[in-house]
Design an enzyme around this catalytic site. Sequence first.
Site, PDB file in Angstrom:
ATOM      1  N   GLY A 184       0.785  -1.233   0.000  1.00  0.00           N
ATOM      2  CA  GLY A 184       0.000   0.000   0.000  1.00  0.00           C
ATOM      3  C   GLY A 184       0.809   1.272   0.000  1.00  0.00           C
ATOM      4  O   GLY A 184       0.252   2.367  -0.142  1.00  0.00           O
ATOM      5  N   LYS A 221     -30.532  28.352   5.637  1.00  0.00           N
ATOM      6  CA  LYS A 221     -30.686  26.927   5.893  1.00  0.00           C
ATOM      7  C   LYS A 221     -30.178  26.579   7.284  1.00  0.00           C
ATOM      8  O   LYS A 221     -29.367  27.295   7.860  1.00  0.00           O
ATOM      9  CB  LYS A 221     -29.947  26.096   4.833  1.00  0.00           C
ATOM     10  CG  LYS A 221     -28.425  26.200   4.884  1.00  0.00           C
ATOM     11  CD  LYS A 221     -27.788  25.386   3.770  1.00  0.00           C
ATOM     12  CE  LYS A 221     -26.265  25.443   3.853  1.00  0.00           C
ATOM     13  NZ  LYS A 221     -25.618  24.711   2.746  1.00  0.00           N
ATOM     14  N   ASP A 277     -22.430  28.055  -5.517  1.00  0.00           N
ATOM     15  CA  ASP A 277     -21.784  27.536  -4.313  1.00  0.00           C
ATOM     16  C   ASP A 277     -20.336  27.204  -4.642  1.00  0.00           C
ATOM     17  O   ASP A 277     -19.936  27.177  -5.809  1.00  0.00           O
ATOM     18  CB  ASP A 277     -22.520  26.282  -3.811  1.00  0.00           C
ATOM     19  CG  ASP A 277     -22.457  26.142  -2.297  1.00  0.00           C
ATOM     20  OD1 ASP A 277     -21.630  26.839  -1.670  1.00  0.00           O
ATOM     21  OD2 ASP A 277     -23.223  25.342  -1.743  1.00  0.00           O
TER      22      ASP A 277
END
Length: 346
Positions: free
Chosen positions: A83, A240, A266
């Site tokens: 890995g 919101k 956004d």
Amino acid sequence: MLKVESLNTRNRFKMGNIFSNPVRNIKPNLQYQYNLMQDTVSFTGKENTEIFSCKDNKKLAQEVSNQSDIPFKDSVSKKFKNGETYVKLNDDVEDKNVVVINAGNDPVNDNLMEFRQMLDAAKRGGAEKITAVLPYLPYSRQDRLSADGESLAGKMIAKDLETAGADKVITFDIHSIQTQGFYDVPMKNVSAMPLFADYFKEKTNGKTDNFVVVSPDVGGVKRAKNLAKELDVDTAIIHKERAEHNKAEAVALIGEVKDKNCILIDDMIDTAGTITEAVKMLKGKGAKDVYICATHGIFSGNAFENIKNCPVKEVVVTDTLPLPENAPEKIKQISVAPLLAEEINK
């Protein structure tokens, strides 16, 4: 004694080519500038700059190379069976200005490790200046401590990049402007708003009178006003409330959208849950066509499903992150390469 430092064009004068230098072994025929006041030399010119890219965003890097006329150089990146990441720059970078580009997309941590290793390789290779380009800056939403026991990951990434070798960092529409304060090297936050403005001006032949720019939350008001100024239109704001990560609910609208075409702007689209609910809210308030614009298209989880089931006319994102092949037809992508090429050439 003559000192060598990175480029700062103030009070500098181009002198020509270096043939020899007693202080360090400098390669011939490099353009340089000499600062008479500070007795310093800085190396300049496109011929002394090279672009490298992590494997996740080579398409953007190649486009930046084409538009900036700076060579795009090859590198090797692979994983060992356990890995671990292996990186190698396939070019001599000694005394050069090196630009390394990374997208920061999933798998985020693997891509960040590759990026840091490329910066480190450039540093150990003797690069004169290293510019770290993360069009989308990972962990930028973790910019504050909201509860005991949390990690300030945004600052941790800043220190990691500096330690790896970054002399400058370039990003686009950072989630929170305060993140720039985490960096002790120059940190440039480039706005993609001019690209969106040009897109809609071309789309409407300059007739944007019936448009309004809408911010999906109070925190994005400045961004919305910047785009509205470019288009010479009004703004509106959705209030919101956020119950948890990746979940928020639109509860109120400030401004008039009835019979208007709306541009919801956004910095990013992640799961697209909140932004698509905002579209439904605007349609319920009498809006005509609703467009979504966001600099960074992350599109995680059920994002594509949410967009398909939403009455949005079009979703416009940039190529700070690669667009998956299975993206819905509603999603259009524009390139930040011209802005990035301009910034690198400064």
